[in-house]
Design a protein around this motif. Structure first.
Motif, PDB file in Angstrom:
ATOM      1  N   HIS A  56       0.942  -1.258  -0.058  1.00  0.00           N
ATOM      2  CA  HIS A  56      -0.188   0.063  -0.305  1.00  0.00           C
ATOM      3  C   HIS A  56       0.809   1.419   0.014  1.00  0.00           C
ATOM      4  N   TYR A  57       1.678   1.247   0.844  1.00  0.00           N
ATOM      5  CA  TYR A  57       2.785   2.438   0.953  1.00  0.00           C
ATOM      6  C   TYR A  57       3.544   2.448  -0.584  1.00  0.00           C
ATOM      7  N   GLY A  58       3.881   1.515  -1.121  1.00  0.00           N
ATOM      8  CA  GLY A  58       4.633   1.391  -2.243  1.00  0.00           C
ATOM      9  C   GLY A  58       3.747   2.258  -3.282  1.00  0.00           C
ATOM     10  N   CYS A  59       2.426   1.781  -3.435  1.00  0.00           N
ATOM     11  CA  CYS A  59       1.331   2.530  -4.309  1.00  0.00           C
ATOM     12  C   CYS A  59       1.377   3.994  -4.029  1.00  0.00           C
ATOM     13  N   MET A  60       1.185   4.508  -3.044  1.00  0.00           N
ATOM     14  CA  MET A  60       1.027   5.828  -2.626  1.00  0.00           C
ATOM     15  C   MET A  60       2.303   6.495  -2.834  1.00  0.00           C
ATOM     16  N   VAL A  61       3.638   6.117  -2.557  1.00  0.00           N
ATOM     17  CA  VAL A  61       4.806   6.889  -2.811  1.00  0.00           C
ATOM     18  C   VAL A  61       4.727   6.954  -4.264  1.00  0.00           C
ATOM     19  N   ASP A  62       4.702   5.893  -5.261  1.00  0.00           N
ATOM     20  CA  ASP A  62       4.689   5.877  -6.513  1.00  0.00           C
ATOM     21  C   ASP A  62       3.672   7.074  -7.114  1.00  0.00           C
ATOM     22  N   LEU A  63       2.341   6.912  -6.616  1.00  0.00           N
ATOM     23  CA  LEU A  63       1.423   7.861  -6.940  1.00  0.00           C
ATOM     24  C   LEU A  63       1.764   9.454  -6.748  1.00  0.00           C
ATOM     25  N   LEU A  64       2.304   9.610  -5.443  1.00  0.00           N
ATOM     26  CA  LEU A  64       2.733  11.116  -5.092  1.00  0.00           C
ATOM     27  C   LEU A  64       3.945  11.600  -5.579  1.00  0.00           C
ATOM     28  N   GLY A  65       4.884  10.750  -6.041  1.00  0.00           N
ATOM     29  CA  GLY A  65       6.257  10.926  -6.694  1.00  0.00           C
ATOM     30  C   GLY A  65       5.999  11.354  -7.962  1.00  0.00           C
ATOM     31  N   ARG A  66       5.164  10.358  -8.709  1.00  0.00           N
ATOM     32  CA  ARG A  66       5.196  10.661 -10.335  1.00  0.00           C
ATOM     33  C   ARG A  66       4.202  11.992 -10.307  1.00  0.00           C
ATOM     34  N   ALA A  67       3.526  12.281  -9.392  1.00  0.00           N
ATOM     35  CA  ALA A  67       2.593  13.548  -9.850  1.00  0.00           C
ATOM     36  C   ALA A  67       3.496  14.672  -9.318  1.00  0.00           C
ATOM     37  N   GLY A  68       4.607  14.643  -8.846  1.00  0.00           N
ATOM     38  CA  GLY A  68       5.271  15.617  -8.512  1.00  0.00           C
ATOM     39  C   GLY A  68       5.453  16.098  -7.037  1.00  0.00           C
ATOM     40  N   HIS A  69       4.733  15.322  -6.220  1.00  0.00           N
ATOM     41  CA  HIS A  69       4.941  15.605  -4.822  1.00  0.00           C
ATOM     42  C   HIS A  69       5.803  14.791  -4.078  1.00  0.00           C
ATOM     43  N   LEU A  70       7.005  15.134  -4.655  1.00  0.00           N
ATOM     44  CA  LEU A  70       8.398  14.160  -4.030  1.00  0.00           C
ATOM     45  C   LEU A  70       8.448  14.641  -2.442  1.00  0.00           C
ATOM     46  N   LYS A  71       8.327  15.773  -1.975  1.00  0.00           N
ATOM     47  CA  LYS A  71       8.443  16.101  -0.643  1.00  0.00           C
ATOM     48  C   LYS A  71       7.366  15.386   0.362  1.00  0.00           C
ATOM     49  N   LYS A  72       6.075  15.279  -0.328  1.00  0.00           N
ATOM     50  CA  LYS A  72       5.105  14.516   0.411  1.00  0.00           C
ATOM     51  C   LYS A  72       5.446  13.003   0.568  1.00  0.00           C
ATOM     52  N   ALA A  73       5.971  12.362  -0.575  1.00  0.00           N
ATOM     53  CA  ALA A  73       6.237  11.037  -0.775  1.00  0.00           C
ATOM     54  C   ALA A  73       7.374  10.672  -0.024  1.00  0.00           C
ATOM     55  N   TYR A  74       8.449  11.567   0.199  1.00  0.00           N
ATOM     56  CA  TYR A  74       9.602  11.403   1.169  1.00  0.00           C
ATOM     57  C   TYR A  74       9.187  11.415   2.604  1.00  0.00           C
ATOM     58  N   ASP A  75       8.253  12.286   2.973  1.00  0.00           N
ATOM     59  CA  ASP A  75       7.666  12.440   4.344  1.00  0.00           C
ATOM     60  C   ASP A  75       6.784  11.109   4.686  1.00  0.00           C
ATOM     61  N   LEU A  76       6.020  10.575   3.465  1.00  0.00           N
ATOM     62  CA  LEU A  76       5.410   9.187   4.034  1.00  0.00           C
ATOM     63  C   LEU A  76       6.390   8.424   4.212  1.00  0.00           C
ATOM     64  N   ILE A  77       7.470   8.190   3.531  1.00  0.00           N
ATOM     65  CA  ILE A  77       8.480   6.957   3.620  1.00  0.00           C
ATOM     66  C   ILE A  77       8.961   7.092   5.113  1.00  0.00           C
ATOM     67  N   LEU A  78       9.336   8.369   5.588  1.00  0.00           N
ATOM     68  CA  LEU A  78       9.770   8.570   6.989  1.00  0.00           C
ATOM     69  C   LEU A  78       8.878   8.080   7.955  1.00  0.00           C
ATOM     70  N   GLU A  79       7.520   8.235   7.613  1.00  0.00           N
ATOM     71  CA  GLU A  79       6.451   8.200   8.643  1.00  0.00           C
ATOM     72  C   GLU A  79       5.969   6.572   8.688  1.00  0.00           C
ATOM     73  N   MET A  80       6.528   5.822   7.840  1.00  0.00           N
ATOM     74  CA  MET A  80       5.990   4.311   7.876  1.00  0.00           C
ATOM     75  C   MET A  80       6.140   3.728   9.097  1.00  0.00           C
ATOM     76  N   TRP A  81       5.386   2.710   9.338  1.00  0.00           N
ATOM     77  CA  TRP A  81       5.432   1.964  10.799  1.00  0.00           C
ATOM     78  C   TRP A  81       6.129   0.781  10.449  1.00  0.00           C
ATOM     79  N   VAL A  82       6.476   0.554   9.192  1.00  0.00           N
ATOM     80  CA  VAL A  82       7.335  -0.498   8.696  1.00  0.00           C
ATOM     81  C   VAL A  82       8.442  -0.025   8.183  1.00  0.00           C
ATOM     82  N   GLU A  83       9.533  -0.795   8.382  1.00  0.00           N
ATOM     83  CA  GLU A  83      10.896  -0.294   7.586  1.00  0.00           C
ATOM     84  C   GLU A  83      10.663  -0.551   6.001  1.00  0.00           C
TER      85      GLU A  83
END
Length: 525
Positions: free
Chosen positions: A317-344
């Motif tokens: 699920h996180y992978g889909c969201m990072v890909d969706l945000l990143g490709r849309a140009g929301h790189l900072k939001k995608a990076y922040d989501l990665i940092l907030e993940m409860w799993v590694e």
């Protein structure tokens, strides 16, 4: 077959087999003697058969054959249990000569037509490449329909299409296993068109209709998945409509629409769903939003999954969201989501961000992603290829050259691109009135050289060959091993507009349906 083998031998009563490929061994014989004498009734058939069985199960195939030979030379008569494990030992050693000796013994003692013995013989001959012997054995036994499945599966491994088809056509009753086996023979031999034709015949079969396979959840869901992967989403929808409501079929249909870039249709299927949504269903809908670039809808369902259905997101699920945000140009939001993940985050997450960094030329986050990737997957240096592309896009030629030298030093080679089209051909694409996108070419060379470098990408060649070799209005289907690049995407859109062909391109991630100058992905991929 075995009758002529016995009659043609120098002695009509060959009771003591000698296995030419199994050399005698003093130590081996001693081990067998110990086995025999360790049993209370060492001279009974049950005990000797047990020794053979135990040796065969433990992988001591040569010892099992020596035990069988020792038993016969000891004037012990084999029974029904003696043969299957002995035959399987010949199979394990890929020794059809010894296998034929055992077959002779089974014939002499009247066990050649036994269900278990004959099955083992057919399997042994097939696995040893003696398909003619397997067929002869099959022709001599009474329970032919019982053994047909075994012979079909065996010829599947051997790739004997004619033998398989003859056995299949001679079967009195064909069940699901029979149909699956013959389809597998054609599929594994590269005859995809024939395999599909047989599959269609299966669906028309009265026996299959009586079994109600089309409405079976597992068969129906497999049909949906197959049609979607072939780009025939309309046929997938028809199969979906025949199946009773269940979470598997719903998820497959949503994922299928998503892979075609039809996110709105996927959401429509989801809105009709009265079953309780699960993690897989949300994975399908997030993937659909990702393929279509629907950021708001994707974020909505990502939050709904957690807050309304209490489903904790997993890596996919996180992978889909990072890909969706990143490709849309929301790189900072995608990076922040990665940092907030409860799993590694795993390498897939960081690779998605790295790809997005290339699209939007964000060198800073690209370097962070590349470092993380090399920590998680140090043996895979292919990420340097992406990083080199990013440096080239940003015109940082020194960094690009340094990265390429590192790749060359460590033997990193970019996977060559190839495309497969139904007409199976490639020709050089001539310039067709569009301006090539040269930003992703890795070398600091002039404009003309860059245009030449990207003019020969395989999907362009495949599409042009198909256009030249087909009639107007024909649907052209191309499958390629690498993700479609921006330049090829633009070129194929233009080709579909000029030629009025519908062009379907399938890459490892999704489908692109080109028609009249537009693509189903909405230029978001």
């Amino acid at each position: 077959m075995i009758k002529s083998f016995v009659e043609g031998s120098s002695s009509p009563r060959v009771l003591y087999p000698s296995f030419p490929n199994i050399e005698g061994s003093r130590d081996g014989v001693l081990r067998i003697l110990v086995k025999f004498h360790s049993l209370e009734e060492s001279r009974e058939n049950f005990s000797t058969s047990g020794v053979i069985s135990e040796l065969a199960r433990n992988g001591d195939s040569e010892e099992a054959l020596r035990a069988f030979s020792f038993m016969r030379k000891s004037a012990l008569k084999p029974n029904r249990s003696s043969f299957p494990c002995t035959i399987k030992s010949c199979d394990a050693l890929c020794d059809p000569v010894s296998g034929k000796q055992v077959h002779q013994q089974a014939f002499i003692f009247g066990y050649a037509s036994d269900l278990f013995v004959s099955s083992a013989l057919i399997d042994m001959y097939s696995k040893c490449g003696r398909l003619d012997d397997a067929r002869d054995m099959f022709d001599e036994i009474p329970q032919r329909n019982v053994h047909a499945h075994l012979l079909l599966n065996s010829t599947t491994r051997g790739g004997a299409i004619e033998t398989s088809r003859k056995v299949f056509d001679e079967m009195d009753h064909k069940d699901v296993i029979s149909w699956n086996s013959i389809i597998a023979v054609y599929t594994q031999s590269g005859f995809s068109v024939e395999a599909v034709a047989i599959f269609q015949s299966m669906l028309k079969s009265s026996e299959v209709m009586r079994m109600r396979l089309e409405s079976n959840v597992f068969v129906g869901t497999s049909l949906i998945d197959m049609y979607c992967k072939c780009g025939r989403v309309n046929l997938a929808q028809r199969a979906f409509d025949r199946i009773d409501e269940n979470i598997k079929s719903w998820s497959a249909m949503i994922a299928g629409y998503g892979a075609q870039g039809s996110a709105k249709e996927a959401i429509h299927v989801l809105s009709d769903m009265i079953l309780k949504l699960n993690s897989i269903t949300f994975m399908s809908i997030l993937s659909a939003c990702c393929h279509a670039g629907l950021v708001d809808e994707g974020w909505h369902w990502f939050c709904t999954m957690q807050h309304k259905f209490s489903i904790q997101p997993c890596l996919e699920h996180y992978g889909c969201m990072v890909d969706l945000l990143g490709r849309a140009g929301h790189l900072k939001k995608a990076y922040d989501l990665i940092l907030e993940m409860w799993v590694e985050p795993d390498f897939v997450i960081w690779c998605s961000l790295l790809v997005s960094c290339r699209i939007h030329k964000n060198v800073e986050l690209a370097e962070i992603s590349a470092r993380k990737l090399l920590e998680l997957d140090p043996k895979n240096l292919g990420y340097y290829s992406l990083l080199s592309n990013i440096y080239a896009d940003a015109r940082r030629w020194d960094d690009a050259k340094r990265t390429q030298l590192f790749m060359k030093k460590h033997g990193v080679v970019k996977s060559p691109g190839f495309s497969d089209v139904e007409l199976k051909g490639k020709v050089h694409l001539q310039e067709a009135g569009y301006v090539p996108s040269v930003s992703s070419v890795l070398h600091d060379v002039d404009q003309e050289e860059n245009e030449t470098a990207i003019r020969v990408y395989s999907e362009k060649l495949a599409v042009v060959f198909a256009v030249m070799s087909s009639t107007p209005g024909t649907v052209i289907q191309v499958m390629k091993n690498l993700r479609t690049c921006q330049d090829c995407h633009t070129a194929i859109k233009l080709i579909s507009k000029i030629t009025e062909h519908e062009i379907v391109v399938r890459d490892p991630k999704r489908f692109h349906h080109f028609s009249f100058g537009t693509c189903s992905c909405g230029d978001s991929w």
